[in-house]
Design an enzyme around this catalytic site. Structure first.
Site, PDB file in Angstrom:
ATOM      1  N   GLY A  18       0.876  -8.472   2.847  1.00 41.79           N
ATOM      2  CA  GLY A  18       0.331  -8.599   4.185  1.00 41.79           C
ATOM      3  C   GLY A  18       0.395  -7.361   5.043  1.00 41.79           C
ATOM      4  O   GLY A  18       0.072  -7.416   6.235  1.00 41.79           O
ATOM      5  N   GLY A  20      -1.379  -4.565   4.477  1.00 40.42           N
ATOM      6  CA  GLY A  20      -2.660  -3.869   4.493  1.00 40.42           C
ATOM      7  C   GLY A  20      -2.904  -2.981   3.288  1.00 40.42           C
ATOM      8  O   GLY A  20      -3.721  -2.051   3.360  1.00 40.42           O
ATOM      9  N   LYS A  21      -2.231  -3.255   2.164  1.00 39.56           N
ATOM     10  CA  LYS A  21      -2.429  -2.437   0.960  1.00 39.56           C
ATOM     11  C   LYS A  21      -3.885  -2.448   0.507  1.00 39.56           C
ATOM     12  O   LYS A  21      -4.451  -1.410   0.162  1.00 39.56           O
ATOM     13  CB  LYS A  21      -1.545  -2.945  -0.177  1.00 39.56           C
ATOM     14  N   THR A  22      -4.479  -3.643   0.489  1.00 42.59           N
ATOM     15  CA  THR A  22      -5.858  -3.745   0.012  1.00 42.59           C
ATOM     16  C   THR A  22      -6.809  -2.988   0.930  1.00 42.59           C
ATOM     17  O   THR A  22      -7.683  -2.252   0.468  1.00 42.59           O
ATOM     18  CB  THR A  22      -6.273  -5.222  -0.096  1.00 42.59           C
ATOM     19  N   SER A  23      -6.651  -3.136   2.238  1.00 42.88           N
ATOM     20  CA  SER A  23      -7.508  -2.413   3.180  1.00 42.88           C
ATOM     21  C   SER A  23      -7.373  -0.906   2.989  1.00 42.88           C
ATOM     22  O   SER A  23      -8.366  -0.173   2.947  1.00 42.88           O
ATOM     23  CB  SER A  23      -7.146  -2.789   4.620  1.00 42.88           C
ATOM     24  N   ASP A  45      -3.106  -7.079  -8.561  1.00 40.93           N
ATOM     25  CA  ASP A  45      -2.565  -8.266  -7.900  1.00 40.93           C
ATOM     26  C   ASP A  45      -3.154  -9.513  -8.558  1.00 40.93           C
ATOM     27  O   ASP A  45      -4.378  -9.666  -8.607  1.00 40.93           O
ATOM     28  CB  ASP A  45      -2.939  -8.241  -6.414  1.00 40.93           C
ATOM     29  N   THR A 502      -9.516 -13.077   5.210  1.00 41.30           N
ATOM     30  CA  THR A 502      -9.003 -12.928   3.846  1.00 41.30           C
ATOM     31  C   THR A 502      -7.829 -13.851   3.552  1.00 41.30           C
ATOM     32  O   THR A 502      -7.826 -14.527   2.521  1.00 41.30           O
ATOM     33  CB  THR A 502      -8.633 -11.452   3.579  1.00 41.30           C
TER      34      THR A 502
END
Length: 584
Positions: A18, A20-23, A45, A502
């Site tokens: 949560g 913000g790794k993906t962003s 992931d 998301t």
């Protein structure tokens, strides 16, 4: 951005769920592709949402991103990878060995360990396949939340060493004899990960004490694995100008500033970048392009931003209903970073306050229950499933029972087999099963690992159930852990989410996975909601307005029961603040 200077071949983004790794990984991939580079973005992931961010189906194959020239993406799907892995092992013996033996091999390869190994096998290929690596200027990894990632990054070394010591054994990799190619590949993966010229690790955090403490622990563990090229990004920091508008914004800003100033010394030594909180969700190319300094556009005044009242029950309403049974298993599930630990602790201390015996536990490898509930007390009893401790306990138990009558050679072989990384899966599952049984006589509140890791644990539970059922007489009475999870009279699954696109989509996907396993979620919790706050900060009011559509989707499309938990002015740590979270 310091972490983008002289970018190496491999970039890993990791950290607590949560943050913000993906962003960040998606925005980095777009940024690099914009420099006329060929970029591959990879999600390791098990609950990947890269496809949702790009608004495009990706899946378990390298796929060109339609809207970004030079960018391709891959989501390592553990289940698809496991199926392909099983087929590679079984196809050569199908039609050669008797059908019952082939079926037995298939069942042996049906567990969560094989699923993990299959994903790991793809991961090492991406680090070591010369043809694939040379095709791209950069490979960006969007990894699973911290505990799962550390496990993944440990595996190349663990399996390389295991094969060296057990050349004639067998495991969920298949027969180890003749696996020289795999041994070389795993050794090459270890070398690539520890090469500072080729690999950079980006630790992503929020400006919160617990998150920064966890990142410091992660930094130390990964440095011990040889990943010494580390950078820190503190994401989603509330701009100072917003603090002037009201108490909530001022409190959040002050809390973040203190957390950054007092973060562990090891993090101060790293190159550090800071990114401001945005007024919108990071979905779509334009939003991602704005992350590294793009303009948000003019933010209207707070008075011009219209919001609507939200009428949903609070957490106390659900606790009232849960308390009626007097015992049972309460499991918090959801995406990393949505607040499962805090809400699990809040429910546990409230049930304990009402006089019920309660055990609060976690299956998260990156657990931080002690940060949320630091004071010691008899009720709730606080525990955790520690993979390392459980594995050692399991090894000693097997040696004391199955190994007690073996000769020296046989015992040595058993000890070597127990050093396999697969042993951890069995040990953790057994600990999980013990905790489930405790719910027959008290409340057991479990803070689970982030979605993907939890689904792997449930996969192991399902595999065990199928194995027991296969060997039991049709008229025999028995109860497996999976049957207990499927029983709504003794197990309540609470899906935790944020009121953002998301997390809600991922929570809905988790719900479908649970239903396919015959497990029906009992309720949804929407945590840290701004929609029920009275903030006058324009940025926070904009974010509150964006929440309304997601709250409505949860209420009308997904949840049978739903409770809304507002964002807190003080970090909910300790019994007093946790009780206030329930009873506000």
């Amino acid at each position: 951005m310091k972490f983008l200077d002289d970018t190496p071949k491999f970039l890993f983004f990791t950290g607590k769920g949560g943050v913000g790794k993906t962003s960040l990984s998606c925005a980095t991939a777009i940024h690099l592709a914009g420099q006329d580079k060929q970029v591959l973005l990879v999600s390791t992931d098990p609950a990947s949402n890269v496809g949702q961010v790009f608004e495009q189906t990706i899946g378990n194959r390298i796929t060109q991103i339609d809207t970004v020239r030079g960018l391709s993406a891959l989501e390592i799907n553990p289940q698809a990878a496991a199926q392909q892995y099983r087929e590679r092992l079984i196809e050569p013996v199908r039609g050669v060995l008797p059908a019952d033996i082939v079926k037995g091999i298939e069942e042996q390869l049906s567990g969560a360990c094989t699923t993990e190994i299959a994903a790991f096998d793809e991961f090492t290929t991406l680090l070591t396949d010369a043809e694939l690596v040379n095709r791209y200027d950069h490979i960006v990894f969007d990894t699973a939340p911290t505990g799962h990632t550390i496990r993944l990054l440990q595996l190349p070394g663990a399996w390389s060493g295991f094969i060296d010591k057990n050349p004639d054994g067998a495991s969920c990799l298949g027969p180890l004899a003749g696996l020289e190619k795999q041994r070389q590949r795993y050794a090459a993966a270890v070398k690539a990960l520890s090469d500072t010229e080729r690999t950079r690790l980006v630790l992503v955090a929020r400006a919160q004490k617990s998150t920064l403490d966890e990142v410091a622990r992660t930094s130390k563990e990964l440095a011990a694995l040889g990943l010494s090229s580390q950078y820190l990004v503190i994401n989603g920091v509330l701009p100072a100008a917003e603090a002037e508008h009201d108490v909530l914004a001022a409190t959040v800003h002050h809390r973040e500033r203190v957390a950054i100033a007092e973060m562990p010394a090891a993090l101060h030594r790293l190159p550090v970048d800071s990114l401001p909180l945005k007024a919108f969700n990071m979905v779509g190319i334009e939003a991602l392009k704005s992350l590294f300094g793009g303009e948000d556009g003019a933010v209207p005044s707070a008075a011009a931003i219209r919001t609507a009242p939200v009428d949903l029950p609070g957490l106390s309403t659900l606790v009232d209903e849960m308390a009626q049974t007097g015992y049972g298993l309460i499991m918090m599930m959801g995406k990393g970073g949505v607040g499962k630990t805090t809400l699990a602790a809040a429910i546990a201390v409230e049930l304990a306050r009402r006089g019920y015996p309660v055990q609060l536990t976690t299956s998260d490898p990156a657990a931080h229950l002690s940060d949320t509930l630091p004071s010691s007390q008899d009720n709730p009893e606080v525990s955790r499933i520690d993979p390392g401790a459980e594995t050692e306990h399991y090894r000693q138990h097997v040696l004391a029972t199955k190994g007690k009558d073996l000769d020296a050679e046989g015992r040595a072989m058993l000890e070597e087999d127990l050093r396999s990384p697969c042993t951890e899966e069995i040990a953790v599952f057994q600990a999980f099963s013990r905790i489930i049984r405790e719910a027959d006589k008290k409340f057991v509140v479990m803070d689970t690992a982030p979605t993907g890791h939890t689904l792997l644990l449930l996969d192991a539970t399902g595999a065990y159930h199928r194995e027991v059922a296969r060997h039991m007489d049709a008229n025999a009475h028995y109860t497996t852990p999976m049957m207990q999870l499927q029983n709504p009279a003794r197990t309540r699954i609470l899906i935790v989410t944020l009121a953002e696109t998301t997390p809600v989509l991922e929570a809905a996907s988790l719900q479908e996975d649970l239903r396919r396993a015959g497990i029906e979620p009992w309720a949804w919790l929407i945590n840290n909601s701004l929609a029920v706050s009275e903030t006058r900060s324009p940025l926070l009011k904009l974010r509150a307005g964006h929440e309304l559509a997601q709250i409505e989707a949860v209420r009308t499309r997904y949840a049978k029961r739903v409770a809304l938990v507002p964002v807190q002015t003080e970090e909910p740590v300790g019994i007093g603040r946790l009780l206030a979270l329930v009873n506000q």
